[in-house]
Design an enzyme around this catalytic site. Structure first.
Site, PDB file in Angstrom:
ATOM      1  N   SER A 237       0.856  -1.193   0.000  1.00  0.00           N
ATOM      2  CA  SER A 237       0.000   0.000   0.000  1.00  0.00           C
ATOM      3  C   SER A 237       0.889   1.238   0.000  1.00  0.00           C
ATOM      4  O   SER A 237       2.114   1.127   0.033  1.00  0.00           O
ATOM      5  CB  SER A 237      -0.899   0.000   1.235  1.00  0.00           C
ATOM      6  OG  SER A 237      -0.123   0.334   2.368  1.00  0.00           O
ATOM      7  N   LYS A 238       0.244   2.374  -0.012  1.00  0.00           N
ATOM      8  CA  LYS A 238       0.987   3.639  -0.089  1.00  0.00           C
ATOM      9  C   LYS A 238       1.979   3.807   1.053  1.00  0.00           C
ATOM     10  O   LYS A 238       2.958   4.527   0.921  1.00  0.00           O
ATOM     11  CB  LYS A 238       0.001   4.810  -0.086  1.00  0.00           C
ATOM     12  CG  LYS A 238      -0.598   5.039  -1.463  1.00  0.00           C
ATOM     13  CD  LYS A 238      -1.328   6.355  -1.529  1.00  0.00           C
ATOM     14  CE  LYS A 238      -2.047   6.494  -2.855  1.00  0.00           C
ATOM     15  NZ  LYS A 238      -3.354   7.136  -2.695  1.00  0.00           N
ATOM     16  N   ARG A 239       1.704   3.156   2.179  1.00  0.00           N
ATOM     17  CA  ARG A 239       2.644   3.231   3.303  1.00  0.00           C
ATOM     18  C   ARG A 239       4.035   2.753   2.905  1.00  0.00           C
ATOM     19  O   ARG A 239       5.030   3.136   3.488  1.00  0.00           O
ATOM     20  CB  ARG A 239       2.150   2.364   4.463  1.00  0.00           C
ATOM     21  CG  ARG A 239       1.016   2.961   5.258  1.00  0.00           C
ATOM     22  CD  ARG A 239       0.627   2.058   6.404  1.00  0.00           C
ATOM     23  NE  ARG A 239       0.180   0.748   5.913  1.00  0.00           N
ATOM     24  CZ  ARG A 239       0.762  -0.393   6.210  1.00  0.00           C
ATOM     25  NH1 ARG A 239       1.819  -0.404   7.006  1.00  0.00           N
ATOM     26  NH2 ARG A 239       0.310  -1.529   5.731  1.00  0.00           N
ATOM     27  N   HIS A 240       4.081   1.863   1.920  1.00  0.00           N
ATOM     28  CA  HIS A 240       5.365   1.289   1.520  1.00  0.00           C
ATOM     29  C   HIS A 240       6.052   2.088   0.416  1.00  0.00           C
ATOM     30  O   HIS A 240       7.104   1.708  -0.059  1.00  0.00           O
ATOM     31  CB  HIS A 240       5.154  -0.141   1.020  1.00  0.00           C
ATOM     32  CG  HIS A 240       4.501  -1.043   2.026  1.00  0.00           C
ATOM     33  ND1 HIS A 240       3.206  -1.473   1.911  1.00  0.00           N
ATOM     34  CD2 HIS A 240       4.972  -1.560   3.183  1.00  0.00           C
ATOM     35  CE1 HIS A 240       2.908  -2.232   2.952  1.00  0.00           C
ATOM     36  NE2 HIS A 240       3.954  -2.305   3.743  1.00  0.00           N
ATOM     37  N   GLY A 241       5.439   3.180   0.002  1.00  0.00           N
ATOM     38  CA  GLY A 241       6.003   3.954  -1.109  1.00  0.00           C
ATOM     39  C   GLY A 241       4.975   4.041  -2.218  1.00  0.00           C
ATOM     40  O   GLY A 241       3.814   3.666  -2.037  1.00  0.00           O
TER      41      GLY A 241
END
Ligand code: GLU
Ligand code: ZN
Length: 466
Positions: A237-241
């Site tokens: 998800s966006k948390r990972h980039g």
């Protein structure tokens, strides 16, 4: 038999890394087998689908170079077709109209829960004989007794007891068809031989097989690809980039690196890491798709990008760098194509991203006044080197042209005269020429800039001192 596969995104956002990988596997499978790759836009969810998102998906596909042979087909343009098959199922009795109200369904589910049963539709409208004309209804599929088994090409044999599947809805009360239904109708009519998709759909497959059976259609093969996880092993998800494919374009990645990366994320061929697009198309097999989820690793993607940048010839690399450079060179400066090409051999080993290369190239295409000097570097080298920089200018003025041969004696003189090391004056020049403390070889830079520009830039730096 010619293989036919498809990518069927829902246009509710940009092209996601996971979607791109699904597309890649289908595309490679078609190219490998000499089959066809079809693009279908699943835009029946009118509230969430946007034209913007369709364009973003097409843009992503184009950037990655995944060309499709048919389509894009839009499901919203196929509503009459779905309607026709809903009718057919109603006529054959494989589907039926359900008039239950929301309240009725809620009460039914409550009761089942209390009895410790699965709260699914109990089929109470299956044998209805009354069909009130003025009441809304949904169309449900009559799920038979027994079980459904399919042999997933990645996961192996999967069996689901039909008791686990309720008589799910094919058409809503406004007549609109549901996802599972439109997918089956399209996959069949479009002649799909294999369905390669993310395993978030594996639970839909038994339902879809029931629809194939109800319509008397041959069931295609399924291959459900394990999902992509972030470094912490949770769903990517966006948390990972960035998860948008085009965000990687904007960061300066090459499409070859992205494809190679996505391929290796859940597919392998021995220990081989680098696959040209030709090799991918030649070597791809569904058999080599792994069963465990791929873990997204940005460092590896960057490593691949550096590899593909180094591999580019100067002309192609300059072409790729150009749009990024154009953005950071003010408009009134021209960017000569030839000059940019000449710079490439000196930069391609230093930049892992097109954006980095553009940044390194930027100083060579702006005016001396536009340079931004690294402050510490300016103090340490230019201010400290004022005297020998002045001397250098006066000696260079006497030269016809600048190259290693004409410059060597000039530098030798200065090193001796001021008793300094070459690095000192080289750094002072680097900062004067580019604002930065790193650059290609100093003679090369001077030859590249030419006499007039060299003098101008050193003078501009010296003028800044006071
Ligand atoms: N439209 C579906 C999605 O984007 C894919 C359907 C399919 O591959 O069967 O998740
Ligand atoms: Zn009902």
């Amino acid at each position: 038999m010619q293989e036919r596969v498809r990518f069927a995104p829902s246009p509710t956002g940009y092209l996601h890394v996971g979607g791109a990988r699904t597309a890649l596997f289908n595309w490679l499978y078609a190219r490998k087998t000499g089959g066809k790759f079809i693009l279908r836009i699943e835009d029946t969810d009118l509230e969430r689908s946007t034209e913007e998102s369709v364009n973003a998906i097409l843009e992503g596909m184009k950037w990655l170079g995944m060309d499709w042979d048919e389509g894009p087909f839009y499901q919203t343009e196929r509503m009459d077709i779905y309607k026709k098959y809903i009718e057919q199922l109603l006529e054959s009795g494989a589907a039926y109209k359900c008039y239950c109200t929301t309240e009725e369904l809620d009460a039914m589910r409550e009761k089942l829960k209390e009895e410790g049963k699965k709260p699914q539709y109990d089929g109470r409208c299956r044998n209805r004989t009354e069909f009130p004309e003025d009441k809304p209804f949904v169309v449900r599929l009559r799920i038979p007794e027994g079980a459904v088994t399919f042999n997933d090409l990645i996961k192996g044999s999967i069996t689901v007891n039909n008791a686990e599947i309720d008589d799910f809805i094919l058409a809503r009360s406004d007549g609109s068809p549901t996802y599972n239904f439109t997918v089956v109708v399209d996959d069949y009519l479009m002649g799909m031989t294999k369905i390669i998709r993310g395993d978030d759909h594996v639970n839909n497959t038994p339902k879809q097989i029931h629809i194939y059976n109800a319509l008397g259609w041959k069931v295609p093969d399924f291959a459900h690809v394990p999902m992509i996880l972030g470094s912490d092993k949770t769903r990517l998800s966006k948390r990972h980039g960035a998860t948008s494919v085009m965000a990687y374009y904007e960061m300066g990645y090459l499409h070859e690196a992205m494809l190679n990366y996505l391929l290796r994320l859940s597919w392998s061929y021995g220990d081989k890491e680098i696959f040209s697009i030709d090799e991918m198309q030649e070597l791809f097999t569904i058999d080599n798709i792994g069963r465990s989820p791929g873990v997204f690793n940005p460092d590896k993607l960057l490593w691949l990008n550096a590899h593909y940048i180094k591999e580019k010839n100067d002309e192609d690399l300059a072409e790729l760098v150009f749009p990024f450079l154009r953005k950071i060179v003010s408009e009134d400066n021209k960017i000569e194509r030839e000059a940019l090409i000449k710079l490439m051999p000196h930069l391609k080993d230093r930049g892992k991203l097109l954006t980095e290369i553009a940044e390194m190239a930027q100083p060579y295409f702006v005016k001396a006044e536009e340079l931004v000097y690294d402050e510490a570097g300016f103090e340490k080298f230019v201010v400290a080197g004022k005297e020998y920089l002045e001397e250098l200018i006066s000696e260079i003025k006497e030269l016809d042209e600048l190259n290693e041969k004409t410059l060597t004696p000039v530098f030798e003189n200065i090193l001796k005269k001021f008793n300094i090391k070459f690095l000192k004056i080289a750094q002072a020049l680097r900062v004067s020429f580019t604002g930065k403390t790193f650059s290609p070889g100093i003679f090369e830079v001077m030859e590249f800039l030419g006499k007039e520009e060299v003098i101008k830039r050193v003078q501009a730096a010296l003028n800044k001192i006071s």
